[in-house]
Design a protein around this motif. Structure first.
Motif, PDB file in Angstrom:
ATOM      1  N   ILE A   7      23.333  47.155  33.902  1.00  0.00           N
ATOM      2  CA  ILE A   7      22.780  45.953  34.518  1.00  0.00           C
ATOM      3  C   ILE A   7      21.259  46.063  34.414  1.00  0.00           C
ATOM      4  O   ILE A   7      20.687  47.119  34.674  1.00  0.00           O
ATOM      5  CB  ILE A   7      23.235  45.837  36.001  1.00  0.00           C
ATOM      6  CG1 ILE A   7      24.765  45.774  36.094  1.00  0.00           C
ATOM      7  CG2 ILE A   7      22.587  44.642  36.676  1.00  0.00           C
ATOM      8  CD1 ILE A   7      25.413  44.590  35.430  1.00  0.00           C
ATOM      9  N   GLY A  39      23.179  47.107  40.440  1.00  0.00           N
ATOM     10  CA  GLY A  39      23.492  47.873  39.220  1.00  0.00           C
ATOM     11  C   GLY A  39      24.400  49.055  39.541  1.00  0.00           C
ATOM     12  O   GLY A  39      25.385  49.299  38.855  1.00  0.00           O
ATOM     13  N   ASN A  40      24.087  49.781  40.620  1.00  0.00           N
ATOM     14  CA  ASN A  40      24.951  50.895  41.041  1.00  0.00           C
ATOM     15  C   ASN A  40      26.341  50.388  41.417  1.00  0.00           C
ATOM     16  O   ASN A  40      27.346  51.024  41.128  1.00  0.00           O
ATOM     17  CB  ASN A  40      24.372  51.618  42.269  1.00  0.00           C
ATOM     18  CG  ASN A  40      23.073  52.323  41.971  1.00  0.00           C
ATOM     19  OD1 ASN A  40      22.094  52.144  42.682  1.00  0.00           O
ATOM     20  ND2 ASN A  40      23.034  53.114  40.918  1.00  0.00           N
ATOM     21  N   LEU A  80      36.204  61.947  37.941  1.00  0.00           N
ATOM     22  CA  LEU A  80      35.188  62.350  38.928  1.00  0.00           C
ATOM     23  C   LEU A  80      33.899  61.572  38.718  1.00  0.00           C
ATOM     24  O   LEU A  80      33.465  61.375  37.575  1.00  0.00           O
ATOM     25  CB  LEU A  80      34.925  63.847  38.759  1.00  0.00           C
ATOM     26  CG  LEU A  80      33.792  64.494  39.555  1.00  0.00           C
ATOM     27  CD1 LEU A  80      34.182  65.919  39.941  1.00  0.00           C
ATOM     28  CD2 LEU A  80      32.468  64.512  38.792  1.00  0.00           C
ATOM     29  N   GLU A 105      25.834  53.991  31.024  1.00  0.00           N
ATOM     30  CA  GLU A 105      25.452  54.552  29.727  1.00  0.00           C
ATOM     31  C   GLU A 105      24.244  55.489  29.826  1.00  0.00           C
ATOM     32  O   GLU A 105      24.104  56.412  29.029  1.00  0.00           O
ATOM     33  CB  GLU A 105      25.243  53.425  28.699  1.00  0.00           C
ATOM     34  CG  GLU A 105      23.845  53.048  28.523  1.00  0.00           C
ATOM     35  CD  GLU A 105      23.568  51.909  27.564  1.00  0.00           C
ATOM     36  OE1 GLU A 105      22.651  51.134  27.910  1.00  0.00           O
ATOM     37  OE2 GLU A 105      24.193  51.795  26.503  1.00  0.00           O
ATOM     38  N   ASP A 106      23.406  55.308  30.859  1.00  0.00           N
ATOM     39  CA  ASP A 106      22.232  56.182  31.012  1.00  0.00           C
ATOM     40  C   ASP A 106      22.635  57.642  31.281  1.00  0.00           C
ATOM     41  O   ASP A 106      21.809  58.544  31.160  1.00  0.00           O
ATOM     42  CB  ASP A 106      21.322  55.673  32.146  1.00  0.00           C
ATOM     43  CG  ASP A 106      22.031  55.650  33.494  1.00  0.00           C
ATOM     44  OD1 ASP A 106      23.172  55.154  33.564  1.00  0.00           O
ATOM     45  OD2 ASP A 106      21.461  56.141  34.476  1.00  0.00           O
ATOM     46  N   LEU A 160      28.058  50.122  30.433  1.00  0.00           N
ATOM     47  CA  LEU A 160      27.491  48.977  31.139  1.00  0.00           C
ATOM     48  C   LEU A 160      26.105  49.322  31.667  1.00  0.00           C
ATOM     49  O   LEU A 160      25.873  50.394  32.177  1.00  0.00           O
ATOM     50  CB  LEU A 160      28.412  48.627  32.316  1.00  0.00           C
ATOM     51  CG  LEU A 160      27.922  47.513  33.224  1.00  0.00           C
ATOM     52  CD1 LEU A 160      27.922  46.179  32.495  1.00  0.00           C
ATOM     53  CD2 LEU A 160      28.798  47.442  34.458  1.00  0.00           C
TER      54      LEU A 160
HETATM   55  P1  TYM Z   1      22.619  57.593  39.559  1.00  0.00           P
HETATM   56  O1  TYM Z   1      22.696  57.859  41.002  1.00  0.00           O
HETATM   57  O2  TYM Z   1      21.300  57.410  38.915  1.00  0.00           O
HETATM   58  O3  TYM Z   1      23.471  56.335  39.245  1.00  0.00           O
HETATM   59  C1  TYM Z   1      24.804  56.263  39.725  1.00  0.00           C
HETATM   60  C2  TYM Z   1      25.685  55.538  38.754  1.00  0.00           C
HETATM   61  O4  TYM Z   1      25.231  54.209  38.615  1.00  0.00           O
HETATM   62  C3  TYM Z   1      25.054  53.924  37.253  1.00  0.00           C
HETATM   63  N1  TYM Z   1      23.959  52.956  37.174  1.00  0.00           N
HETATM   64  C4  TYM Z   1      24.061  51.805  36.556  1.00  0.00           C
HETATM   65  N2  TYM Z   1      25.055  51.239  35.878  1.00  0.00           N
HETATM   66  C5  TYM Z   1      24.839  50.040  35.353  1.00  0.00           C
HETATM   67  N3  TYM Z   1      23.673  49.389  35.461  1.00  0.00           N
HETATM   68  C6  TYM Z   1      22.628  49.934  36.131  1.00  0.00           C
HETATM   69  N4  TYM Z   1      21.483  49.272  36.227  1.00  0.00           N
HETATM   70  C7  TYM Z   1      22.800  51.191  36.729  1.00  0.00           C
HETATM   71  N5  TYM Z   1      21.995  52.012  37.445  1.00  0.00           N
HETATM   72  C8  TYM Z   1      22.731  53.099  37.706  1.00  0.00           C
HETATM   73  C9  TYM Z   1      24.727  55.263  36.615  1.00  0.00           C
HETATM   74  O5  TYM Z   1      25.007  55.294  35.245  1.00  0.00           O
HETATM   75  C10 TYM Z   1      25.643  56.171  37.350  1.00  0.00           C
HETATM   76  O6  TYM Z   1      26.953  56.127  36.816  1.00  0.00           O
HETATM   77  N6  TYM Z   1      23.446  61.948  37.585  1.00  0.00           N
HETATM   78  C11 TYM Z   1      24.126  60.861  38.282  1.00  0.00           C
HETATM   79  C12 TYM Z   1      24.817  61.305  39.544  1.00  0.00           C
HETATM   80  C13 TYM Z   1      25.694  62.456  39.324  1.00  0.00           C
HETATM   81  C14 TYM Z   1      26.951  62.447  38.689  1.00  0.00           C
HETATM   82  C15 TYM Z   1      27.396  63.791  38.705  1.00  0.00           C
HETATM   83  C16 TYM Z   1      27.718  61.452  38.112  1.00  0.00           C
HETATM   84  C17 TYM Z   1      25.437  63.726  39.692  1.00  0.00           C
HETATM   85  N7  TYM Z   1      26.452  64.520  39.314  1.00  0.00           N
HETATM   86  C18 TYM Z   1      28.602  64.148  38.128  1.00  0.00           C
HETATM   87  C19 TYM Z   1      28.931  61.815  37.562  1.00  0.00           C
HETATM   88  C20 TYM Z   1      29.365  63.143  37.574  1.00  0.00           C
HETATM   89  C21 TYM Z   1      23.086  59.861  38.630  1.00  0.00           C
HETATM   90  O7  TYM Z   1      21.964  60.163  38.846  1.00  0.00           O
HETATM   91  O8  TYM Z   1      23.488  58.652  38.764  1.00  0.00           O
END
Ligand code: TYM
Length: 340
Positions: A197, A18-19, A6, A152-153, A195
């Motif tokens: 970015i 990044g997303n 999920l 990883e955040d 990961l």
């Molecule tokens: P969000 O919306 O901040 O980010 C979505 C996903 O993108 C990843 N991500 C990145 N990965 C690599 N490099 C980057 N620069 C970068 N920026 C963002 C984030 O790690 C994330 O996987 N809390 C979550 C959303 C959420 C969620 C959940 C995820 C809500 N409920 C349940 C999984 C399961 C979030 O704010 O991601």
């Protein structure tokens, strides 16, 4: 019972590269690989999205984000792939409240994202920012998701989810399936490490959609030429030799990482090709061209998908998932004694 994979991506504003590279692309790949043996839930955390500025574009951005998955090749017709909006399944909000009562202020205050997003815990920060990881825990636990592919955040939030699930299981019996620990998640995603970015101007930070500097981030809707220019002006360093070293040469390492993902060439091969070279400009050129081609192709595919198609996918997924979520919610309500 099938295990569940999920994940969700917030949709405040446009999404970044990044997303895409950190979430959308890997989840679509994982879905293609595992949908026959796992449930794959991909949802839009629209309730999480409104912790940030509300700009009236949530619906539009939601539709766009689903188009992004579809343009990347997500098979929305597969019976095990479920796509839905969080707020259309009220059990998310209801379970959040129950979990709130089993999580501690100490735990949530320690979340790095809370500290960052509330500017060090400022009193003017909204309560949603504080409660954010608990809603995320509800998103995961409602569907008994074992694997949660995130960057990883988000690992700290996953660990918190695990802690709450284990604590409640200890008290009430096995009501939740705790998500696998971060290390196992990373193995499952077949990445060496989480990961991340980087920001193109300040590569010590992650690339974030909330960054105010347009040159620091590549948006998926950027004009391909403009995006290529941002790569050409990305911050590097004064070492003068290309090496993959996120600590001392974050800018260069970020470019190597992006190149590997865009070209689908193993990172080790990209590193082997470039290590020891001294022309940062040549590396940037290769990344810029790869990015330009990627964006042209991607944006064409997105434009071909209609809103009607997206709504059909969402409404179907929501009808199915409401049943799963409601059943889990009832189980928890019974455990804590508010239902018989
Ligand atoms: P969000 O919306 O901040 O980010 C979505 C996903 O993108 C990843 N991500 C990145 N990965 C690599 N490099 C980057 N620069 C970068 N920026 C963002 C984030 O790690 C994330 O996987 N809390 C979550 C959303 C959420 C969620 C959940 C995820 C809500 N409920 C349940 C999984 C399961 C979030 O704010 O991601």
């Amino acid at each position: 019972m099938k295990n569940t994979i999920l994940t969700g991506v917030r949709v405040n504003g446009e999404l970044t590269l990044g997303n895409f590279l950190g979430a959308i692309f890997p989840i679509v790949q994982l879905a293609a690989k595992h949908a026959d043996e796992y449930n794959v839930n991909i949802f839009v955390p629209d309730l999480h999205t409104i912790i940030a500025e509300v700009d009236g574009k949530l619906h539009e951005n939601t539709m766009k984000s689903i188009k992004y998955y579809m343009a990347t090749g997500l098979d929305t017709k597969h019976p095990n792939i479920h796509v839905y909006r969080q707020s259309y399944i009220p059990a998310h909000s209801e379970l959040t409240w129950i979990l709130d009562c089993f999580a501690t202020m100490g735990e949530t205050s320690r979340m790095i994202q809370y500290k960052e997003k509330s500017d060090g815990g400022k009193e003017s920060a909204n309560v949603g920012i504080f409660n954010y990881p608990i809603l995320m825990a509800a998103d995961i636990l409602l569907y008994s998701a074992k694997y949660v592919p995130v960057g990883e955040d988000q690992f700290q939030h996953l660990e918190l989810t695990r802690d709450i699930a284990l604590r409640m299981n200890k008290k009430f019996g096995e009501i939740f399936v705790p998500p696998a620990p971060s290390r196992e998640q990373v193995e499952f995603m077949s990445l060496d490490e989480g990961l991340r970015i980087r920001d193109l101007v300040h590569p010590e930070k992650k690339m974030s959609k909330s960054s105010r500097n347009e040159n620091a981030k590549i948006m998926l809707s950027d004009r391909p030429e403009a995006a290529a220019k941002k790569i050409m002006s990305a911050t590097t360093d004064s070492v003068g030799k290309i090496q993959f070293d996120m600590f001392n040469q974050a800018g260069i390492s970020n470019l190597l990482q992006i190149l590997s993902l865009l070209k689908r060439e193993p990172l080790q091969d990209v590193i082997a090709r470039w290590t020891g070279e001294s022309s940062y400009g040549d590396l940037k050129q290769e990344v810029a061209v790869a990015l330009k081609h990627f964006l042209q192709d991607f944006q064409e595919k997105v434009a071909e998908i209609s809103d009607k198609t997206v709504l059909e996918v969402l409404e179907e997924g929501e009808a199915r998932m409401r049943k799963v979520a409601d059943a889990k919610l009832l189980e928890v309500q019974k455990a804590v004694g508010i239902r018989r």
